[in-house]
Write a protein that holds these residues in place. Structure first.
Motif, mmCIF file in Angstrom:
data_model
loop_
_atom_site.group_PDB
_atom_site.id
_atom_site.type_symbol
_atom_site.label_atom_id
_atom_site.label_comp_id
_atom_site.label_asym_id
_atom_site.label_seq_id
_atom_site.Cartn_x
_atom_site.Cartn_y
_atom_site.Cartn_z
ATOM 1 N N LYS A 176 -18.186 20.367 9.446
ATOM 2 C CA LYS A 176 -16.980 20.310 10.276
ATOM 3 C C LYS A 176 -15.957 21.352 9.837
ATOM 4 O O LYS A 176 -15.308 21.994 10.669
ATOM 5 N N ILE A 177 -15.810 21.531 8.531
ATOM 6 C CA ILE A 177 -14.822 22.507 8.039
ATOM 7 C C ILE A 177 -15.247 23.927 8.400
ATOM 8 O O ILE A 177 -14.417 24.767 8.772
ATOM 9 N N LEU A 178 -16.532 24.222 8.302
ATOM 10 C CA LEU A 178 -17.015 25.574 8.588
ATOM 11 C C LEU A 178 -16.779 25.972 10.032
ATOM 12 O O LEU A 178 -16.703 27.169 10.348
ATOM 13 N N SER A 179 -16.645 24.991 10.921
ATOM 14 C CA SER A 179 -16.402 25.314 12.332
ATOM 15 C C SER A 179 -14.913 25.509 12.629
ATOM 16 O O SER A 179 -14.541 25.815 13.766
ATOM 17 N N LEU A 180 -14.065 25.349 11.630
ATOM 18 C CA LEU A 180 -12.615 25.452 11.828
ATOM 19 C C LEU A 180 -12.221 26.891 12.157
ATOM 20 O O LEU A 180 -12.535 27.819 11.403
ATOM 21 N N GLN A 181 -11.542 27.083 13.283
ATOM 22 C CA GLN A 181 -11.046 28.403 13.657
ATOM 23 C C GLN A 181 -9.710 28.708 12.994
ATOM 24 O O GLN A 181 -9.436 29.836 12.586
ATOM 25 N N SER A 182 -8.869 27.677 12.888
ATOM 26 C CA SER A 182 -7.582 27.796 12.190
ATOM 27 C C SER A 182 -7.060 26.394 11.936
ATOM 28 O O SER A 182 -7.496 25.428 12.573
ATOM 29 N N ILE A 184 -5.384 23.268 9.040
ATOM 30 C CA ILE A 184 -5.387 22.702 7.691
ATOM 31 C C ILE A 184 -6.315 21.495 7.657
ATOM 32 O O ILE A 184 -6.280 20.646 8.551
ATOM 33 N N VAL A 185 -7.106 21.427 6.598
ATOM 34 C CA VAL A 185 -7.994 20.293 6.367
ATOM 35 C C VAL A 185 -7.655 19.702 5.008
ATOM 36 O O VAL A 185 -7.471 20.438 4.032
ATOM 37 N N ALA A 186 -7.570 18.376 4.935
ATOM 38 C CA ALA A 186 -7.353 17.688 3.667
ATOM 39 C C ALA A 186 -8.566 16.823 3.364
ATOM 40 O O ALA A 186 -8.984 16.026 4.207
ATOM 41 N N VAL A 187 -9.127 16.995 2.172
ATOM 42 C CA VAL A 187 -10.230 16.160 1.712
ATOM 43 C C VAL A 187 -9.748 15.385 0.496
ATOM 44 O O VAL A 187 -9.348 15.980 -0.504
ATOM 45 N N THR A 188 -9.754 14.074 0.605
ATOM 46 C CA THR A 188 -9.239 13.223 -0.466
ATOM 47 C C THR A 188 -10.331 12.285 -0.950
ATOM 48 O O THR A 188 -11.251 11.937 -0.206
ATOM 49 N N ALA A 189 -10.199 11.883 -2.201
ATOM 50 C CA ALA A 189 -11.197 10.976 -2.776
ATOM 51 C C ALA A 189 -10.724 10.536 -4.143
ATOM 52 O O ALA A 189 -9.836 11.135 -4.744
ATOM 53 N N ALA A 190 -11.331 9.474 -4.628
ATOM 54 C CA ALA A 190 -11.132 9.085 -6.020
ATOM 55 C C ALA A 190 -11.873 10.084 -6.911
ATOM 56 O O ALA A 190 -12.694 10.885 -6.439
ATOM 57 N N GLN A 245 -3.471 38.514 1.416
ATOM 58 C CA GLN A 245 -3.941 37.893 2.653
ATOM 59 C C GLN A 245 -5.406 37.494 2.468
ATOM 60 O O GLN A 245 -6.152 38.171 1.763
ATOM 61 N N ALA A 246 -5.824 36.408 3.094
ATOM 62 C CA ALA A 246 -7.218 35.973 3.028
ATOM 63 C C ALA A 246 -7.508 35.075 4.223
ATOM 64 O O ALA A 246 -6.594 34.545 4.867
ATOM 65 N N ASP A 247 -8.799 34.924 4.511
ATOM 66 C CA ASP A 247 -9.195 34.062 5.631
ATOM 67 C C ASP A 247 -9.048 32.586 5.298
ATOM 68 O O ASP A 247 -8.844 31.757 6.188
ATOM 69 N N TRP A 248 -9.169 32.257 4.001
ATOM 70 C CA TRP A 248 -9.103 30.862 3.558
ATOM 71 C C TRP A 248 -8.210 30.738 2.331
ATOM 72 O O TRP A 248 -8.217 31.597 1.449
ATOM 73 N N LEU A 249 -7.480 29.637 2.284
ATOM 74 C CA LEU A 249 -6.796 29.208 1.056
ATOM 75 C C LEU A 249 -7.386 27.868 0.651
ATOM 76 O O LEU A 249 -7.422 26.937 1.458
ATOM 77 N N ILE A 250 -7.858 27.773 -0.579
ATOM 78 C CA ILE A 250 -8.384 26.528 -1.120
ATOM 79 C C ILE A 250 -7.402 26.035 -2.174
ATOM 80 O O ILE A 250 -7.120 26.744 -3.145
ATOM 81 N N ARG A 268 0.953 30.468 5.026
ATOM 82 C CA ARG A 268 0.612 31.876 4.825
ATOM 83 C C ARG A 268 -0.811 32.229 5.270
ATOM 84 O O ARG A 268 -1.132 33.407 5.465
ATOM 85 N N PHE A 269 -1.690 31.227 5.383
ATOM 86 C CA PHE A 269 -3.108 31.507 5.587
ATOM 87 C C PHE A 269 -3.612 30.836 6.864
ATOM 88 O O PHE A 269 -3.176 29.737 7.208
ATOM 89 N N PRO A 270 -4.551 31.473 7.567
ATOM 90 C CA PRO A 270 -5.021 30.908 8.847
ATOM 91 C C PRO A 270 -5.809 29.609 8.673
ATOM 92 O O PRO A 270 -5.761 28.734 9.526
ATOM 93 N N ARG A 271 -6.578 29.491 7.584
ATOM 94 C CA ARG A 271 -7.355 28.278 7.318
ATOM 95 C C ARG A 271 -7.048 27.811 5.915
ATOM 96 O O ARG A 271 -7.053 28.607 4.968
ATOM 97 N N VAL A 272 -6.806 26.516 5.787
ATOM 98 C CA VAL A 272 -6.428 25.952 4.487
ATOM 99 C C VAL A 272 -7.227 24.684 4.230
ATOM 100 O O VAL A 272 -7.314 23.808 5.114
ATOM 101 N N LEU A 273 -7.808 24.594 3.031
ATOM 102 C CA LEU A 273 -8.451 23.357 2.590
ATOM 103 C C LEU A 273 -7.667 22.799 1.410
ATOM 104 O O LEU A 273 -7.495 23.479 0.391
ATOM 105 N N LEU A 274 -7.173 21.576 1.550
ATOM 106 C CA LEU A 274 -6.489 20.876 0.480
ATOM 107 C C LEU A 274 -7.423 19.796 -0.059
ATOM 108 O O LEU A 274 -7.946 18.992 0.713
ATOM 109 N N THR A 275 -7.638 19.759 -1.359
ATOM 110 C CA THR A 275 -8.367 18.642 -1.952
ATOM 111 C C THR A 275 -7.454 17.974 -2.965
ATOM 112 O O THR A 275 -6.664 18.643 -3.633
ATOM 113 N N THR A 276 -7.535 16.674 -3.046
ATOM 114 C CA THR A 276 -6.694 15.982 -4.018
ATOM 115 C C THR A 276 -7.223 14.592 -4.305
ATOM 116 O O THR A 276 -7.909 13.985 -3.481
#
Length: 648
Positions: A176-182, A184-190, A245-250, A268-276
């Motif tokens: 699902k994340i790889l299909s993201l055109q632009s 923010i995605v948040a992935v959370t877990a213990a 500049q970059a296509d992704w911020l992790i 600042r970035f077109p695609r962002v993945l937040l994990t926490t």
């Protein structure tokens, strides 16, 4: 140690980990731990002095076996963090004093969170912890002068460790994340669910450029391991200051980065993945989802539930979660029915543990920064008070108050002058140290430490009703990272703004604001005086902070009695420049002396001296200016203030 050799073999095959509690005198517990370390191969991390500092460099890495020394003090945040670094087949060996007397012993860690000058005993937490391990069928408790008994191993299937390929949950989210055109995605877990590995897999799969950031580079080791050649790290502040500049911020462990900084980075970035990590010892809680993620309407949220580093149902994870109340499911269900309000004192941990535990769980779920230190403070620190909004089914809201003030007149004056800063009394001391009244800290009040309303019962006036149910002898107070939204709530509760800080908080990126709700005549007088001073100084403070202060502009260029006292405190004692800057501004308007250091500072210049030398020059200029205006008055104030350092 043959029983442990057999146990390790079973743990490894079943993908589990165990807690081993060694209880006895210092020599015996150390000897047993050393024997385990010598007989069982592994990394055997050994945490004793300043464990929080030690563990900070280990997060994001994996180890086999560890020893945690809690004999003189129990840093539960570091203990939980250490448990999260251990892979399947590990023992976490906890060294504690003899259980029978542990609850009466002073805990050295309490100095960090109790606001007490000396370590205090922590009987409520110790009794709770001992009940937890006694009730757990898999915890191994080995007491001195008693035989070792290892619980029988449950009949569970063998574990299939992760191969390095994406697990089912990871693969679904990754697609699902790889299909993201632009966006923010948040992935959370213990802890231990593979979210950092997922971030690394994403980096290894994308064709474009990416940059990784996190509170600490060492915590991104797992990301780097899975990312292949597409790993590039920059610290958050350096990244924000750059033009990269970059296509992704992790962003790994995103909830540990101040919200405003994270928001600027995400923009600042077109695609962002937040994990926490949203459950556990980092003190982030579900508040990350409720507060930060809610700012982005199109944000996509995913969560990982199946552990990767160990098998589901791991005994170590279970016992740590129960001991530190890592249960945030409370906010998933709406508390139905009429709300009743009641006071709740810390002794309820003995009389009604489920009720007060649910208060802590609500606070964890609703606040970014509630952590196991707060659990220990709630249980055993002196001067804690609570109020609850309760329905027949659950807690709908909770208020946590802390006693403050009541300092002697001599000590309050010493705090005002900057000669003393004893532990605790956050707002009470600030009213003296940064306000205009040397006796401010003699008044007694209660500070709002936390307030939370269940997300499904908000906007019903429950928070305001909780405040109305609270009582402080002279005032209620609150200290918070200023935002317009928060301030509107406190205004609606009747609070009056009395202070704005001069520096942004690291945790929130906001200026600290303090407000009072008077509850006595003395409290009313103090509140009016402090608010009037803030209005008078607001124009100068706003210019220095580059932040509008939401009060009426009461600027007055004349020097009044408050200014004379303030300026003498700066010139002859240790009042801070930021506290005195408005009075110093008025002083310069009323004298014609050159005063090069002071005038240069006000113009944003530096005199080339070091920080201490520059401050000494500023104080010298202020003294010279006061003497030129009224030498006798200046000397009288100087003599009086210098006596305030002798407060005993």
């Amino acid at each position: 140690m043959l029983p442990f050799v057999n146990l390790i073999d079973q743990l490894t095959r079943k993908g589990q980990r165990r807690l081993v509690v060694l209880s006895g005198d210092a020599q015996w517990t150390a000897a047993q731990a050393a024997a385990l370390r010598n007989d069982l191969p592994g990394d055997w991390l050994w945490l004793e002095d300043n464990p929080s500092k030690a563990i900070s460099g280990l997060l994001g890495r994996e180890f086999l076996h560890a020893v945690f020394d809690a004999r003189s003090g129990f840093d539960v945040s570091a203990f939980a963090a250490l448990s999260g670094t251990l892979r399947a087949g590990s023992l976490l060996v906890l060294l504690v004093p003899p259980l029978a007397g542990w609850a009466q012993m002073p805990d050295a860690d309490s100095v960090r969170w109790s606001d007490s000058p000396e370590p205090i005993a922590t009987p409520r937490f110790i009794h709770h912890f001992c009940r937890t391990i006694a009730d757990d069928p898999d915890a191994i408790v080995w007491r001195q002068n008693q035989p070792l008994s290892i619980p029988s191993f449950p009949d569970v299937p063998d574990w299939q460790p992760a191969s390095g390929a994406p697990q089912r949950e990871q693969a679904e989210i990754l697609n699902k994340i790889l299909s993201l055109q632009s966006g923010i995605v948040a992935v959370t877990a213990a802890r231990g669910r593979g979210k950092s590995a997922l971030a690394g897999m994403l980096l290894n799969s994308i064709e474009g450029s990416a940059v990784v950031t996190a509170p600490a580079k060492g915590a991104t080791d797992v990301i780097a391991r899975f990312a292949g050649d597409n790993y590039r790290f920059m610290a958050p502040d350096a990244l924000l200051a750059s033009t990269i500049q970059a296509d992704w911020l992790i962003v790994d462990e995103a909830a540990a980065i101040p919200g405003p900084l994270l928001e600027k980075l995400a923009a600042r970035f077109p695609r962002v993945l937040l994990t926490t990590t949203v459950q556990g010892y980092e003190g982030t809680g579900r508040g990350f989802l409720l507060k930060f993620c809610a700012r982005f309407s199109a944000l996509q949220r995913y969560s990982l539930s199946a552990p990767v580093r160990w098998a589901a149902g791991c005994p170590l994870e279970r016992v740590v979660a129960r001991a530190l109340l890592f249960d945030d499911r409370l906010i998933d269900h709406k508390p139905e029915g009429e709300v009743r309000f009641a006071a709740l004192e810390p002794r309820a941990w003995e009389s009604n543990p489920p009720l007060v535990a649910s208060v802590y769980e609500l606070l964890c779920a609703a606040h970014y920064r509630t952590s196991p230190l707060d659990l220990r403070r709630m249980m055993d620190a002196p001067g804690q008070h609570f109020a609850v909004a309760q329905t027949d089914s659950a807690i709908a809201g909770a208020l946590w108050l802390v006693d403050e003030g009541g300092l002697s007149a001599a000590l309050s004056r010493a705090v005002w002058a900057g000669f003393r800063r004893p532990r605790g009394n956050l707002v009470a001391q600030s009213l003296a140290a940064h306000g205009g009244s040397p006796l401010a800290a003699t008044l007694k009040g209660r500070r709002v430490s936390r307030i939370a309303v269940h997300p499904h019962r908000q906007r019903e006036g429950i928070g305001q009703a909780l405040i109305r149910s609270a009582h402080g002898q002279d005032y209620l107070s609150v200290s918070f990272g200023y935002t317009d939204e928060l301030w509107r709530f406190w205004q609606q509760c009747g609070f009056v703004l009395v202070r704005m800080g001069s520096h942004r908080e690291a945790s929130s990126g906001c200026y600290t604001a303090m407000a009072l709700l008077p509850q006595s005549e003395a409290g009313q007088t103090l509140c009016e005086h402090a608010h009037r001073r803030l209005c008078r100084d607001a124009r100068v403070l706003s210019a220095w902070n580059d932040e509008k202060i939401p009060v009426n502009d009461g600027w007055d260029a004349t020097l009044n009695d408050d200014d004379w006292l303030e300026l003498a405190g700066f010139a002859f004692a240790h009042r801070a420049f930021s506290t005195s800057v408005a009075a110093l501004t008025r002083l310069l308007l009323n004298v014609e002396l050159p005063l090069p250091s002071l005038r240069g500072k006000m113009a944003g210049e530096t005199d080339g001296a070091g920080r201490k030398a520059q401050l000494a020059n500023l104080r010298k200029d202020a003294a010279q200016a006061l003497e030129s205006l009224d030498r006798a008055r200046c000397q009288q104030l100087k003599d009086a203030i210098l006596q305030w350092q002798f407060f005993q």
